[in-house]
Design an enzyme around this catalytic site. Sequence first.
Site, mmCIF file in Angstrom:
data_model
loop_
_atom_site.group_PDB
_atom_site.id
_atom_site.type_symbol
_atom_site.label_atom_id
_atom_site.label_comp_id
_atom_site.label_asym_id
_atom_site.label_seq_id
_atom_site.Cartn_x
_atom_site.Cartn_y
_atom_site.Cartn_z
ATOM 1 N N ASP A 70 -10.677 2.818 4.347
ATOM 2 C CA ASP A 70 -10.968 1.384 4.193
ATOM 3 C C ASP A 70 -12.473 1.137 4.169
ATOM 4 O O ASP A 70 -12.918 0.041 3.827
ATOM 5 C CB ASP A 70 -10.351 0.583 5.350
ATOM 6 C CG ASP A 70 -9.055 -0.118 4.943
ATOM 7 O OD1 ASP A 70 -8.794 -0.230 3.726
ATOM 8 O OD2 ASP A 70 -8.312 -0.546 5.848
ATOM 9 N N GLN A 85 -4.523 -2.020 9.742
ATOM 10 C CA GLN A 85 -4.402 -3.295 9.025
ATOM 11 C C GLN A 85 -4.994 -4.444 9.854
ATOM 12 O O GLN A 85 -4.688 -4.585 11.042
ATOM 13 C CB GLN A 85 -2.915 -3.566 8.712
ATOM 14 C CG GLN A 85 -2.684 -4.812 7.891
ATOM 15 C CD GLN A 85 -3.304 -4.726 6.481
ATOM 16 O OE1 GLN A 85 -3.234 -3.701 5.814
ATOM 17 N NE2 GLN A 85 -3.927 -5.813 6.043
ATOM 18 N N LYS A 132 0.846 -1.204 0.000
ATOM 19 C CA LYS A 132 0.000 0.000 0.000
ATOM 20 C C LYS A 132 0.877 1.248 0.000
ATOM 21 O O LYS A 132 0.612 2.205 -0.732
ATOM 22 C CB LYS A 132 -0.940 -0.020 1.217
ATOM 23 C CG LYS A 132 -2.027 -1.082 1.102
ATOM 24 C CD LYS A 132 -2.791 -1.309 2.405
ATOM 25 C CE LYS A 132 -3.715 -2.528 2.267
ATOM 26 N NZ LYS A 132 -4.433 -2.871 3.499
#
Length: 283
Positions: free
Chosen positions: A120, A97, A53
């Site tokens: 996200d 994450q 990412k």
Amino acid sequence: MAAKIIDGKSLAAQLRHSLKTAVAALVARGVRPGLAAILAGDDPASRVYVRNKARACDDTGVHSEIHELPENVSERTLLERIARLNADRAVHGVLVQLPLPRHLDAHRVLDAVSPAKDVDGFHAANLGALVQGRPGFVPGTPAGVMRLIEHAGVDVAGRQAVIVGRSNIVGKPLALLLLQKDATVTICHSRTRDLAAVARQADVLIAAVGRPRLITASMVKPGACVIDVGINRLADGKLAGDVDFDAVKEIAGSITPVPGGVGPMTIAMLIANTVRAAELSIE
Ligand code: NAD
């Protein structure tokens, strides 16, 4: 006839190319989009995902930072770090994450991210907005899957879409996106009876389970569009999806490979959300 291979890698590269232009426009207005990723613990796969990412951010001109916290980090320390990033004007997107170390409450942690920086799309407010069809951040993997289906030239309206897997980050949001496009949606899971019979009904079949080659050729309707979200590390170190690619490609109309299908699109959609968050911050 063998299926058309849906090339997620090149589609993601195209998307990242157009995002570079959007980033340049923002920089000209004095704002460089920024993404902060929090990595708690030392799961090797998570480390690779976070690194990929950050690399994609570099590639598009987005500022990125990785905040590493130890496996035994307290929830309080993690929440404080999120609060600091929520207040940081150089950061437009904050992601935590997953999976988190087991002692942490994932719902509480994800809901601590400001919805305006929740690139996200895992905050309850953004998932709720998706249920209602209101604007908000959509999770990258389901958003990427929708782009891949569109890229394959498949119009889902009125067609049967079957999703295997009911997670909050893939299966459920994807079902909502497919509904928004007027598909008739079925979600299968570990308790589904006769998965093969349900899967064979699918004009669009999406596998998001985490079991290598669960979807075999006999479970696929001839000509179907097959999207493989699964990422499984085999004993020999190679990656495999949830679909038996070599056999299914002889039956399907179109199919995504693993790697090179959904994975690169997930990251490109994350960067798109970060750029959008930066744009919204000055609108
Ligand atoms: P998860 O692990 O949270 O859930 C798995 C789902 O599969 C559950 O809903 C379960 O009911 C279902 N399931 C388990 N066994 C089944 C069976 N035998 N038959 C039918 N359903 C079954 O799922 P997740 O987090 O959505 O991840 C799924 C896979 O997708 C994993 O391999 C993960 O690594 C991968 N993934 C890939 C990306 C990407 O960017 N490509 C992003 C997220 C997840």
